[in-house]
Each structure stands twice: as C-alpha cells, then as structure tokens.
Write a protein that holds these residues in place. Structure first.
Motif: not given
Ligand SMILES: Nc1nc2c(c(=O)[nH]1)N[C@H]1C(S)=C(S)[C@@H](COP(=O)(O)OP(=O)(O)OC[C@H]3O[C@@H](n4cnc5c(=O)[nH]c(N)nc54)[C@H](O)[C@@H]3O)O[C@H]1N2
Ligand SMILES: Nc1nc2c(c(=O)[nH]1)N[C@H]1C(S)=C(S)[C@@H](COP(=O)(O)OP(=O)(O)OC[C@H]3O[C@@H](n4cnc5c(=O)[nH]c(N)nc54)[C@H](O)[C@@H]3O)O[C@H]1N2
Ligand SMILES: [Mo]
Length: 767
Positions: A69, A216-217, A244, A280, A373, A405
């Motif tokens: 990516n 986590f998440g 988690i 959840t 959240h 991010g």
């Molecule tokens: N290739 C690529 N890289 C990126 C980005 C992109 O869009 N593409 N975006 C960038 C940015 S700005 C950011 S902020 C990061 C984001 O990186 P991540 O935080 O990995 O982003 P999300 O895809 O929103 O995935 C969130 C994860 O949280 C889980 N999840 C959702 N709700 C809950 C919950 O209530 N509890 C728990 N425990 N888990 C939960 C979902 O199943 C998912 O696996 O990545 C950065 N890097």
C-alpha cells in the motif's frame, strides 16, 4: 482491476498477491521509468518519507521495506497522468460530479491553479498572484477572522504546518479543523489525563523486547503494512499477539513477507495472532473492564495465598493516583453488564486475562476501532488503566502504542495545528513574533461544519485532504461548503471537495513529498514525525509534475504575504531555505532544540515523550487511574430499545484498495470483495432473521432522533463472520449515515464505527 465477485481469499496477507497488485498499480498509473528507483528511495536516509501511513522505520536506514500500500500511495503520486487546464475546459463541474471518486482520482495530478467560473460551471486557469489576491481579498473582507476556517490533512510537513498556523494566528483565529479530529483525537484527549501526554510511549526498540501484544481495533495488513513486518518478527520469536476486533482480519491471522523467501515459498506465511477476541462494536470498554476485574480477582487470590502479587504494587504506590477509588468501582462492576455490553463471554475474558498477566512486557496498540465511538476517550483511558495495573507503561518493552494514520498527522499537531492551543504556547508565539495571537479556542471539524450551516464561517481553506468526503453527514456538509463565499483546496489530485464549492472557489495544485522541491538555496527537505515521535527529514527525488505547481511552504508563505500587508514576519524569506523555518520552530518549542543539526543524523531524532520516562505531566504529577462506567444508555442502546434486534450497528472501514477518500482500486481482497465497493457485511443469522438472502440489494437507513432522514442506498448484502447485530461497510460511501452531532464525548470525533441503522430492501434496480 477485476470483475465484480465475492470470493473467499484463502492466502495469507502480503505474499504473491501483494506483488501482483504492485505490478498492476505501477502499470495502471503509468509510472515512468524511474518508478522503481522512486520506490527504492522510499524511507531511505536520503530519500522521502512514505506518504502512506505514520508507521515508523528502523532508523530510516533499513533496506527497502516492501509495502504494497506504500507502493500504491507512491504510484498514485508519481503517476504520469495529468489534470490540466485543457481537462477542465472539457468538463463542467456538473459533469465531473457524475463521476465516482475512483474515476476522479484516476485523472492524475493537478498541474495549475484554477478558479471556478459560475457562468460556464467550469474551472478556468488563474495566475498564482491573482489566486493569492482573491484569497487575501476574501479574508480581509471578513468582519471577523473567526469567519474563516483553515483545515489541515496529515500529509502536510512540519515546515508547511508551522507557517500555516503562524499565518492563521497572525490573521486572527484558532479555527484549525484537522483530519485528526476525525481520527486519533480521543487518544490525544484521553491520554493526557491518565499519563500526561497524548502520544504513544513506545519506540520500535520496545517491539523487540515485548512478549505480548494486544492489538485493538486495527487492520494493519491494509493500513500499516510495515507494522506487519514487525509483528512477523515478534511472532517468529514467540511473542503472543492477540487481536481484539469484531472481525478476524486476514493480516492478523497469517502474513507472508515478500522480503522472506521462506514465507513466499511455503505459501502459508507466518501465523501472526494466536488469539482472536471479538467484542461487539464499541464493546471494548466493557471488555477491558472485565479483564481488569479478573486481574484484581487473581491478585486477591495471590494475596490470600501469599503468592507473588499480580498487580505491580510498587509501581502503583510510587507512580499512580486514584487506585483505591478505581479498584472499588471495578470490584463493584457486574459480570452480567461486562458480558452483555462487551459481547465477549467469560471464557474469552479469562483467556485474555491469562495472556495479559503472563506477559512480562506488554504493548497495547490501537487504531480507529477504539477511537471512532461515543465513548472512545473512555475506552482508551480504560486501556491505559489496564496497562498501569502491571506497570506496563514507561519501561523497556512495554507501553501504549496508538497507531496514527496520515504520515505527519502527529507532527502537524506538534507544531501548532491545534484549535485548542495552550496559553503557554500562545505566550511563546507572542514573545517570539510580537503579535497578539487570538486566545479564544477555535473550531474543529464538526464545529466548522456547524458554523458554516449557521452562516458563521464563510471562507474555507484546506491544506490537503478531501473535506467534503471525509466528514460526516454528507448532505449537510455539502450544504455547508456550498454556503461559503470562498472554498480553497491546496491539493495534489482531483477530488470531490473541488466540486462541492463555495461561490468563489480555487484549486491550488501542490507538490507531493516524492518530488524535488528546488528553492533559492537548493533542493529542500521537509520534516515529519511518525507515530513513535521520531522526527526525520524527507527529500523528494522525482521531477515536479509541472512548473506551475508550488510547494505547500511556498503557497502558505505567499498567502500570508498577500493577506497580512503589515506583517513584520519575513514570509517569503522562509521559502528560500526551509532550514530557516526549522529555526523558527526551535524558537517556539524547546523539544526541537538543535533541530537542523539533529535531522542531519540518519533516522532523525526522538522528540521525547515524558510518560515514556515515567514523568507524569498530569494534575496530580502521577499516572492516574480513571474510574469509568460501562455506558448503557447510548444512542445505540436507545435505538435498539426502539427497534429491537432489527437494529444494526454499522462500522465504516477502509478497503484494501483505498487511502481514506482516495480510491485506488475496487478490490478488498483479504475480505473477498472484488470489483466493487457498495457491499455490506452481515452475520448470516442476521441476514436470515431480517428476511434477506446474501446477494440481495439493501438500503441503509439511519436511526437518529433529529427527524432528519439519513440513508445510503444500494449495497450488496454479503455474508460475513461478524458478531450478531453488527454490520460493516466502506467509508466514504456510508458517511451520509453519520449524524453531525454524533461524536465522541470530549473529543468530538465522529462515531464512524457505531452508527445505528436499519436495512431495507432496495427498491432501486441493479445498475
Ligand atoms: N492503505 C491505507 N493505509 C492507511 C489508510 C488508508 O485508508 N489506506 N488510512 C490511514 C489513516 S488516516 C488511518 S487513521 C489509519 C486507519 O487504520 P485502521 O485503524 O486499521 O482503520 P480502519 O480500516 O478504519 O479499521 C479499523 C479496524 O477496527 C475494527 N473495529 C471497528 N470497530 C471496532 C470496535 O468497536 N472495537 C474493536 N476492537 N475493533 C473495531 C475494524 O474491524 C477494523 O479492523 O490507516 C492509515 N493508513
Ligand atoms: N465514515 C468514516 N469517515 C472517516 C473515517 C472513517 O474511518 N470512517 N476516517 C477518518 C480519518 S481517520 C481521517 S484521517 C480522515 C481523512 O481525511 P482527509 O485527510 O481530509 O482525506 P484524504 O482522503 O486523506 O485526502 C486525500 C486528498 O489529499 C490530497 N493530497 C494528497 N497528498 C497530498 C499532499 O502531499 N499535499 C497536499 N496538500 N494534498 C495532498 C489529494 O488531493 C487527495 O485527494 O477521514 C475521516 N473520515
Ligand atoms: Mo486517520
């Protein structure tokens, strides 16, 4: 890139699949011959910082670390496709609005400044001086500087961000909406109260020493692929890695490193996580509270049996405050509530507790699954409580690891992009520059949209990003932007924010980090801060896309020069040599002492995080346990009481083929989605309960109490291994469902991962 289909993907994350997609993307973007050279310079000491994620690099001096990516991010920037004045002459804004985000992105790099022309509904070329004059006129015509709002997206360098905040404060407002408002704000708000600093406490060296990871998440195989290399090493040496997450993300099951022939040949890859705890949506606070309750129960037993204590009694006594009150609340917590609200059974809570207490050095990482959240701040503070119990903060191999991010979102905040600046910082600005910066706190993202809707913000300037698509409540946000007198976007590529514009509108093309930034004193480097507070320099290596593209620093400096006629700050001088800007940053922030000298060192320098050294900058001077109730009366609870089991809670995540609002492709292969994005994942039992079948088309209808209808139509229903009552779909297609006033308490981060919705059979015919 492939036809529409839903088909389980049985391979590990990474691996051959990643190599295939890299080749396809380089081809698709027609990256010129130097493309491969570009990739080899990514995250190298004399190269550029990857414009992808904020994950750190080993000394920035490692051999090329392969990241699918990262390649997509670089290829998207290094593309040979161009959006020129001729392009805009061919397409009206109304026409372009018909195109998908994917199509808009596909047109390539913006090359010259453009101004909106209402009579033809087209963007026409404008000279840079005229563009600056237009902005200056609008800004100077406002009766109150607080009627302008200045957005930042997290790719902006420290140098550009610092000048930007200085300009905006000299102009007279603290209106700094920032992408972090929608992202890790709950981390930045939550941690200062518990450990004194809103940043992570670990570095990559700690990853080498930790024996236990609680993730986590987060979906790192997609969003922080370079983190997978670290996790792979940790798994190989026997560390316990727990995911988690409501979903079993493929990358946390198995990962195949393209750097390691053994992984590639075995085809099975390396097992990453040994345990999947599946709360959840928004159940994490209750879950962690349950683990803490078990830790205290085990500790009571140990005390009774004269065995070794489970909690770190000495650390708690010497370093923390409010433990007794906290422990009393935990002991009084009901197991029924813990299990019901977390969605995790006692057995899994027990297993997770055992892993936690066996760990000698534990690192907790988290992403958007915890932050987006209503109780994001509380949840992060509960994780901090858990870590404090066994002294897992501020010692080698253990600590808090929020994974940011955007590649410089943390740095932008560090150098002053902050709508709630401290008095001490403003005093320093006043002392160094001799003007009185505004003291009143400014608007964040949600506040800016609200103020536009009320007619109180009239000018919007965006330094990067895609405000119209990244923000919640899309129709209202669009109405807000369209009510502006002027909207300006300083961007690299065409996006929908350019098409949802104010009365006057400018598109200002800027250079990306991969390009050579040649100024009077020579090629300029810019600095960025990664997720682990390492600051390092980044030099572009590609030819700029066009002579008419200016650097972000140049644009900000010229805008300041044009707007602030009497300013004593030598704006244009800074453009000649960015080292001068770093000298300015050093004058205002002690942590940047010897800035220019320290970035000369390969890998840069660590900014220093007090909590990492067990220096607690909290009100009590100690790390603070925080007593927090399990939320039982949120809008989601209320909606469920009203609608029963039909009520679904929606999370919005990223597919594997997107960077936030930038859509690179239409596959999310680890989750088995190909050639499409309008899908919604649901539990097979819920699909049957609702009277649907997999493959049906459904509309998502928001449930909120303000009488506004919110919907997102025509999604393909896909069976998925997801907890009952939870569904998942992609961002930004689902942003119309997020109410503007649904945000994290205290942090005001939109609740993009817990949106109450109902599924309705779609009446629209399939396209
Ligand atoms: N290739 C690529 N890289 C990126 C980005 C992109 O869009 N593409 N975006 C960038 C940015 S700005 C950011 S902020 C990061 C984001 O990186 P991540 O935080 O990995 O982003 P999300 O895809 O929103 O995935 C969130 C994860 O949280 C889980 N999840 C959702 N709700 C809950 C919950 O209530 N509890 C728990 N425990 N888990 C939960 C979902 O199943 C998912 O696996 O990545 C950065 N890097
Ligand atoms: N529903 C829902 N909404 C979300 C999220 C979610 O998980 N769910 N995630 C939220 C999060 S974590 C974030 S960080 C935000 C992201 O919000 P933003 O940061 O506003 O969005 P991006 O999609 O990253 O911005 C992409 C645009 O930035 C421009 N760009 C790219 N590189 C550069 C550069 O080097 N300089 C300049 N000046 N411009 C550049 C390009 O023109 C591109 O179109 O979205 C938030 N919105
Ligand atoms: Mo983000």
């Amino acid at each position: 890139m492939s036809n529409e289909k839903i088909e389980q993907y049985n391979h590990p994350a990474g691996g051959w699949g990643a190599l295939k997609y890299v080749a396809l993307h380089l081809l698709k973007e027609k990256v010129p011959g130097g493309g491969i050279r570009t990739l080899l310079k990514q995250n190298q000491p004399d190269g550029f910082d990857c414009p992808g994620c904020a994950w750190p690099d080993r000394d920035h001096a490692s051999t090329f670390e392969f990241c699918e990516n990262g390649v997509k991010a670089v290829a998207a920037e290094a593309t040979s496709k161009r959006v020129t004045a001729a392009f805009f002459a061919q397409h009206s804004v109304a026409e372009l609005l018909q195109q998908s985000d994917y199509e808009l992105e596909e047109h390539g790099r913006l090359t010259e400044p453009m101004v909106y022309h209402a009579a033809s509904d087209k963007y026409l070329p404008i000279s840079w001086p005229d563009a600056f004059a237009l902005m200056a006129n609008h800004l100077n015509a406002l009766p109150d500087p607080n009627q302008a709002s200045f957005y930042t997206s997290g790719r902006t360098s420290n140098e550009a961000a610092y000048l930007y905040q200085l300009f905006v404060r000299a102009y007279g407002t603290n209106n700094f909406p920032d992408c972090s408002n929608m992202c890790h704000e709950p981390t930045s708000v939550g941690l200062p109260e518990t450990v004194g600093v809103g940043k992570g406490t670990v570095t990559l060296d700690d990853f080498d020493l930790a024996d236990t990871f609680l993730i986590f998440g987060q979906n790192p195989a997609t969003n922080h692929p370079r983190m997978m290399g670290e996790l792979r090493e940790c798994a190989k040496r026997g560390a316990t890695i727990v995911s988690i997450n409501p979903l079993r993300e493929r990358g946390l099951e198995r990962f195949s490193s393209p750097q390691h022939p053994s992984d590639m040949l075995s085809r099975a890859g390396t097992t990453i996580s040994n345990m999947f705890i599946r709360p959840t949506l928004c159940g994490d606070l209750a879950l962690v509270k349950g683990v803490i309750k078990r830790v205290l129960e085990l500790d009571d037993l140990a005390l009774q049996n004269n065995a070794e204590r489970i909690i770190d009694v000495q650390f708690i006594a010497e370093h923390t405050a409010y433990f007794d009150e906290f422990a009393a609340d935990i002991r009084a917590e009901s197991w029924d509530d813990i299990v019901t609200e977390s969605g995790v059974g006692r057995d899994d809570i027990e297993q997770l507790t055992q892993v936690y207490v066996r760990g000698k050095n534990v690192i907790a990482t988290w992403g958007m699954g915890l932050t987006q959240h209503k109780h994001g701040v509380d949840t992060i503070q509960m994780v901090s409580n858990l870590m404090l119990l066994r002294g897992n903060i501020g010692r080698p191999g253990a600590g808090l690891c929020p994974v940011r991010g955007h590649s410089n979102v943390q740095g932008d905040r560090t150098v002053g992009i902050d709508e709630k600046p401290t008095a001490a910082f403003l005093d320093r600005i006043e002392k160094v520059y001799g003007f009185k910066p505004p003291r009143e706190h400014g608007l964040d993202v949600v506040g800016t949209i609200e103020a536009m809707l009320q007619g109180q913000v009239k000018v919007f300037i965006g330094l990067g990003g895609n405000f119209a698509m990244a923000t919640p409540d899309t129709p209202r946000t669009w109405q807000a932007l369209q009510s502006c007198a002027l909207t300006v976007h300083i961007t690299t590529k065409l996006n929908r924010s350019h098409l949802i514009h104010g009365k006057d509108a400018l598109i200002l093309p800027t250079m990306g980090r991969t390009e050579i930034d040649m100024q009077e004193s020579g090629a300029q480097g810019v600095t960025v801060e990664d997720s682990m507070s390492m600051v390092h320099v980044s030099y572009g290596i590609n030819k700029p896309v066009a002579k008419t593209c200016l650097s972000e620093v140049d644009i900000v400096a010229r805008l300041a020069h044009a707007t602030l006629k009497d300013s004593r700050i030598p704006w244009l001088e800074y453009v000649k040599d960015y080292a001068l800007i770093r000298d300015e940053i050093e004058k205002v922030y002690d942590a940047f002492k010897d800035y220019n000298a320290r970035i000369a060192h390969p890998g840069g320098f660590h900014l220093g995080v007090a909590s990492r050294e067990r220096v607690w900058k909290t009100a009590s001077g100690r790390a603070q346990f925080k007593t927090l109730a399990i939320p039982k009366d949120t809008p989601v609870h209320r909606a469920r009481r009203q609608h029963g089991p039909e009520l679904m809670v929606l999370m919005t995540t990223r597919s594997h083929d997107q960077y936030n609002t930038t859509i690179y492709g239409l596959d999310d292969r680890y989750r088995g989605v190909f050639g499409q994005r309008r899908v919604v994942f649901a539990n097979p039992l819920d699909i049957a309960m609702l009277g649907f079948q997999a493959g049906d088309w459904v509309d998502l209808v928001g449930v909120w109490d303000d009488g506004i209808e919110r919907r997102a139509d025509r999604f393909l229903l896909v069976e998925y291994d997801i907890p009952r009552g939870c569904i998942s779909s992609y961002y930004p297609e689902t942003n119309p469902l997020v109410p503007l006033n649904s945000f994290a308490d205290k942090a005001r981060t939109p609740t993009s991962k817990s949106i109450p919705v109902l599924l309705r059979r779609s009446l629209q015919l399939a396209a």
